[in-house]
Design an enzyme around this catalytic site. Structure first.
Site, PDB file in Angstrom:
ATOM      1  N   ARG A  27     -20.481 -25.036 -32.068  1.00 23.35           N
ATOM      2  CA  ARG A  27     -20.569 -25.408 -30.652  1.00 23.35           C
ATOM      3  C   ARG A  27     -20.820 -24.199 -29.758  1.00 23.35           C
ATOM      4  NH1 ARG A  27     -15.433 -29.432 -30.102  1.00 23.35           N
ATOM      5  NH2 ARG A  27     -15.293 -29.975 -32.271  1.00 23.35           N
ATOM      6  N   TRP A  74     -14.010 -21.784 -24.947  1.00 24.60           N
ATOM      7  CA  TRP A  74     -15.163 -22.057 -24.083  1.00 24.60           C
ATOM      8  C   TRP A  74     -14.605 -21.859 -22.684  1.00 24.60           C
ATOM      9  CZ3 TRP A  74     -20.307 -23.228 -24.186  1.00 24.60           C
ATOM     10  CH2 TRP A  74     -20.854 -23.828 -23.066  1.00 24.60           C
ATOM     11  N   ASN A 100      -6.535 -26.417 -25.012  1.00 23.61           N
ATOM     12  CA  ASN A 100      -7.837 -26.967 -24.650  1.00 23.61           C
ATOM     13  C   ASN A 100      -7.583 -27.895 -23.477  1.00 23.61           C
ATOM     14  OD1 ASN A 100     -10.348 -28.153 -24.543  1.00 23.61           O
ATOM     15  ND2 ASN A 100     -10.072 -29.376 -26.402  1.00 23.61           N
ATOM     16  N   GLY A 101      -8.341 -27.738 -22.379  1.00 26.25           N
ATOM     17  CA  GLY A 101      -8.147 -28.594 -21.209  1.00 26.25           C
ATOM     18  C   GLY A 101      -8.008 -27.750 -19.960  1.00 26.25           C
ATOM     19  N   GLU A 485     -35.736 -38.359 -14.251  1.00 30.38           N
ATOM     20  CA  GLU A 485     -34.901 -37.958 -15.383  1.00 30.38           C
ATOM     21  C   GLU A 485     -35.055 -38.943 -16.553  1.00 30.38           C
ATOM     22  OE1 GLU A 485     -33.537 -35.415 -16.375  1.00 30.38           O
ATOM     23  OE2 GLU A 485     -32.035 -36.022 -17.812  1.00 30.38           O
ATOM     24  N   LYS A 489     -36.276 -37.815 -20.263  1.00 26.02           N
ATOM     25  CA  LYS A 489     -35.514 -38.068 -21.503  1.00 26.02           C
ATOM     26  C   LYS A 489     -36.410 -38.776 -22.508  1.00 26.02           C
ATOM     27  CE  LYS A 489     -32.787 -35.896 -21.274  1.00 26.02           C
ATOM     28  NZ  LYS A 489     -32.571 -35.091 -20.176  1.00 26.02           N
ATOM     29  N   GLU A 492     -39.274 -36.346 -23.879  1.00 21.30           N
ATOM     30  CA  GLU A 492     -38.889 -35.194 -24.707  1.00 21.30           C
ATOM     31  C   GLU A 492     -38.349 -35.583 -26.072  1.00 21.30           C
ATOM     32  OE1 GLU A 492     -35.886 -32.568 -23.004  1.00 21.30           O
ATOM     33  OE2 GLU A 492     -34.883 -34.261 -22.092  1.00 21.30           O
ATOM     34  N   HIS A 508     -50.348 -45.776  -4.017  1.00 20.41           N
ATOM     35  CA  HIS A 508     -51.203 -44.638  -3.676  1.00 20.41           C
ATOM     36  C   HIS A 508     -51.877 -44.046  -4.912  1.00 20.41           C
ATOM     37  CE1 HIS A 508     -49.683 -44.912   0.371  1.00 20.41           C
ATOM     38  NE2 HIS A 508     -48.467 -45.021  -0.151  1.00 20.41           N
ATOM     39  N   LYS A 607     -33.145 -25.102 -26.540  1.00 17.09           N
ATOM     40  CA  LYS A 607     -32.034 -25.475 -25.659  1.00 17.09           C
ATOM     41  C   LYS A 607     -31.989 -24.592 -24.427  1.00 17.09           C
ATOM     42  CE  LYS A 607     -28.481 -27.823 -24.443  1.00 17.09           C
ATOM     43  NZ  LYS A 607     -28.821 -29.097 -23.798  1.00 17.09           N
TER      44      LYS A 607
HETATM   45  C1  F6R Z   1     -34.049 -31.484 -20.615  1.00 17.80           C
HETATM   46  C2  F6R Z   1     -33.412 -30.185 -20.528  1.00 17.80           C
HETATM   47  C3  F6R Z   1     -34.132 -29.115 -19.781  1.00 17.80           C
HETATM   48  C4  F6R Z   1     -33.129 -28.231 -19.012  1.00 17.80           C
HETATM   49  C5  F6R Z   1     -33.854 -27.054 -18.360  1.00 17.80           C
HETATM   50  C6  F6R Z   1     -32.924 -26.193 -17.548  1.00 17.80           C
HETATM   51  O1  F6R Z   1     -33.252 -32.403 -21.289  1.00 17.80           O
HETATM   52  O2  F6R Z   1     -32.362 -29.950 -21.060  1.00 17.80           O
HETATM   53  O3  F6R Z   1     -35.080 -29.652 -18.922  1.00 17.80           O
HETATM   54  O4  F6R Z   1     -32.511 -29.018 -18.051  1.00 17.80           O
HETATM   55  O5  F6R Z   1     -34.469 -26.274 -19.335  1.00 17.80           O
HETATM   56  O6  F6R Z   1     -31.935 -25.648 -18.359  1.00 17.80           O
HETATM   57  P1  F6R Z   1     -30.593 -25.079 -17.748  1.00 17.80           P
HETATM   58  O7  F6R Z   1     -29.885 -26.233 -17.121  1.00 17.80           O
HETATM   59  O8  F6R Z   1     -29.875 -24.492 -18.900  1.00 17.80           O
HETATM   60  O9  F6R Z   1     -30.981 -24.074 -16.703  1.00 17.80           O
END
Ligand code: F6R
Length: 612
Positions: A27, A74, A100-101, A485, A489, A492, A508, A607
């Site tokens: 994680r 974290w 945690n919390g 959004e 989703k 992607e 338009h 990511k």
């Molecule tokens: C889509 C996604 C990306 C992020 C973008 C910004 O599901 O995850 O579009 O939102 O790359 O990333 P952060 O939020 O880490 O700045």
């Protein structure tokens, strides 16, 4: 969202704990630590950075014993440094705590404890627990478990705790309120952990603790009670998951797990931010004085991708409820379009990772022009969090699935909090309205839960529409960004063309795209633009598109103009983006699954985008 592992037995605690922590490490934690009772001495070792740093230090200088607790952190309160790493101890070094919390009232408790002479060594909320336990012993508590039962009612918020005491070397105590904690039962040894994968290689016999329970474990016995000491019965569950499935909490993919974590994540993002009388919002790390906030003339919200969509909802919220002019910008464009800004301008960046290169560059450009920068960010200690003047942390925990889900709803929640805070401060949201908004906001996690419980219908829709070659998503006002959004989703993770539009824009141009095979996802909850939205839906329907609506439960009329409807619970329209996006996440997920896509790691995507 930290990782906890505890061991009590006759074997060596350190390797068991390190192995458990390693199994949680995927994680991506920021520091780690361990406490073990060795020959009557409580020994603690902590290291900032990855678990490997801790492992290395323990190789050089081992600590050994048959009871211990470990933690991977974290960060939420205080930077990811060695002094803030867990375990935390009391003044005498007799008690060790992993947590945690979030202890919501930690500052108040810390002030009281310091006034009574306790010395704190960290900036964490967790350390108050060690000192509270210490006080119980000075007041005669006979055992660690009893001290925990007496001390914990003073802590408000959420916790999963692992506790050790030097004077009780055969005992491990754990407690739970609102954060996950499980118990593993072995033969001559027992374990606690924040999650099943940590101990799955050692036992499959698991006890799930409930909120408000405390457990005392020895190598051969365990006893659960509530905080009054009343015994609680618990069945022992046999876990049949593979290690891979266990990492995902039994879900088939991280993305699905993270979608299901949203009620908890929203709750944790609200936690500590709502005053005890439920009338106002507190945002501690924002570092802007009331005068600075009141003198603001303009806000730019700057971000990328999903975070940009959250920022767009933020613009609608702030412009609807306050008098502050707000512009939203893609971070990749912001610096190149010469925006006019000065010391009365605030830049809000929104970022899950806190490392996105374009967003970071925007922070630097804005600071160079004398602007204040506030970030809504999920990672404590990330570059953007460090370089911003203030931060509103989303407490979403690590997000593993590349497609952002829980971070998005946490960002929306943060914008709701800021809007109420700023609107109340500047007088544009009257006190009564603010209290009502807070009440409504607190109800959102349960409503998300309701949507998640009712997903068989969404799965069926995915089977029906998964092979469509192209999709449109339409919304208005607060839910125009939801359309963006939803489309993101879908594209992607399914690799299907999908576009989001403001529904009023269809005439338009985009309406020319519609044909009889095209699913058109219309986000139409009850609210100010409902009638306008339904007339847009009729226009689209008349061109033979296949209409799927997301609508408010009880809206029977919408069924007359749609091929399919997904209902969400009723909520004030300003909070509806948090609810309406959840079915869109699930629909994209199940379509991607039907198409056999690699959902957690979609092709060509990373990511964290750390290059411009
Ligand atoms: C889509 C996604 C990306 C992020 C973008 C910004 O599901 O995850 O579009 O939102 O790359 O990333 P952060 O939020 O880490 O700045």
């Amino acid at each position: 969202m930290c990782g906890i592992v505890g061991y009590v037995g006759t074997g060596k605690a350190t390797p068991v704990i390190l192995d458990g922590l390693a199994r949680l490490e995927y994680r991506g934690y920021d520091s780690a630590g361990i406490a073990v009772i060795e020959d009557g001495v409580l020994k603690v070792r902590r290291r900032a950075g990855r678990l490997a740093q801790l492992v290395e230090s323990l190789k050089l200088e081992p600590i050994e014993g048959s009871v211990g607790i470990g933690h991977t952190r974290w960060a939420t309160h205080g930077a990811p440094s060695e002094k803030n790493s867990h375990p935390h101890c009391d003044c005498r070094g007799d008690i060790a705590v992993v947590h945690n919390g979030i202890i919501e009232n930690y500052q108040e408790l810390k002030n009281q404890l310091e006034a009574r002479g306790h010395v704190f060594k960290s900036e964490t909320d967790t350390e108050v627990v060690a000192h509270l336990l210490e006080e119980e012993f000075t007041q005669g508590a006979p055992s660690l478990v009893e001290a925990a039962r007496r001390a914990l009612p003073k802590a408000k918020g959420a916790y999963a705790l692992g506790l050790l005491r030097r004077q009780e070397p055969g005992v491990l105590v754990a407690a739970r309120l609102g954060s996950p904690l499980i118990v593993g039962l072995g033969s001559g040894e027992n374990y606690v952990a924040s999650d099943v994968p940590a101990i799955l290689s050692r036992t499959r016999n698991i006890v799930y603790l409930n909120d408000g329970e405390v457990i005392e474990l020895t190598p051969t016995a365990w006893k659960v009670t509530d905080l009054n000491g009343v015994p609680r019965e618990h069945p022992v569950s046999r876990i049949e998951w593979s290690v891979d499935a266990a990492e995902k909490g039994g879900f088939e993919k991280f993305m699905l797990k993270e979608i299901h974590e949203q009620p908890r994540v929203i709750r944790e993002t609200l936690m500590g931010r709502i005053s005890a009388d439920k009338k106002s919002i507190q945002l501690k790390d924002m570092n802007l004085s009331v005068e600075e906030l009141k003198s603001l003339k303009k806000m730019f919200i700057v971000s990328c991708g999903t975070a940009f969509h959250a920022g767009y909802v933020g613009k609608y919220l702030l412009e609807h409820f306050t008098n502050l002019p707000v512009e939203v910008d893609l971070a990749s464009e912001f610096r190149y379009r010469s925006p006019k800004m000065d010391k009365d301008t605030v830049i809000f960046t929104v970022t899950q990772s806190g490392e996105t290169a374009d967003t970071l560059a925007s922070v630097r450009a804005a600071k160079a022009k004398g602007c204040k920068v506030i970030s809504i960010c999920n990672v404590v200690g990330s570059s953007i969090a460090r370089e911003s003047h203030g931060v509103i942390y989303t407490n979403a925990g690590p997000e593993i699935g590349v497609a952002s889900t829980k971070a998005y709803t946490a960002q929306l929640t943060a914008f709701c909090l800021f809007t109420i805070y700023y609107g109340k401060l500047t007088g544009s949201i009257p006190d009564e309205k603010a209290a009502d908004m807070i009440r409504q906001l607190e109800g959102i996690p349960d409503k998300v839960d309701e949507i998640l419980k009712d997903q068989a219908h969404i799965k069926a829709l995915a089977t029906k529409y998964a092979q469509a070659p192209s999709w449109l998503y339409l919304g208005r006002k607060f839910n125009f960004p939801t359309a963006l959004e939803g489309a993101l989703k879908n594209k992607e993770i399914t690799y299907t063309h999908a576009e989001g539009f403001a529904a009023g824009e269809m005439k338009h141009g985009p309406i020319a795209l519609i044909h009889k095979e095209m699913p058109i996802l219309c986000i139409a909850p009850r609210g100010e633009t409902y009638e306008k939205m339904t007339s847009n839906i009729r226009e689209v329907g008349a061109r033979a598109g296949r209409i799927i609506c997301v609508a408010t439960r009880g809206d029977a009329d919408i069924a007359g103009i749609s091929e399919d409807v997904i209902y969400v619970p009723e909520t004030p329209e300003e909070f509806s983006p948090i609810l309406c996006v959840v079915p869109l996440q699930l629909l994209a997920y199940y379509c991607a699954r039907a198409r056999g896509c690699d959902i957690d790691k979609p092709r060509n995507l990373a990511k964290s985008v750390t290059v411009e």
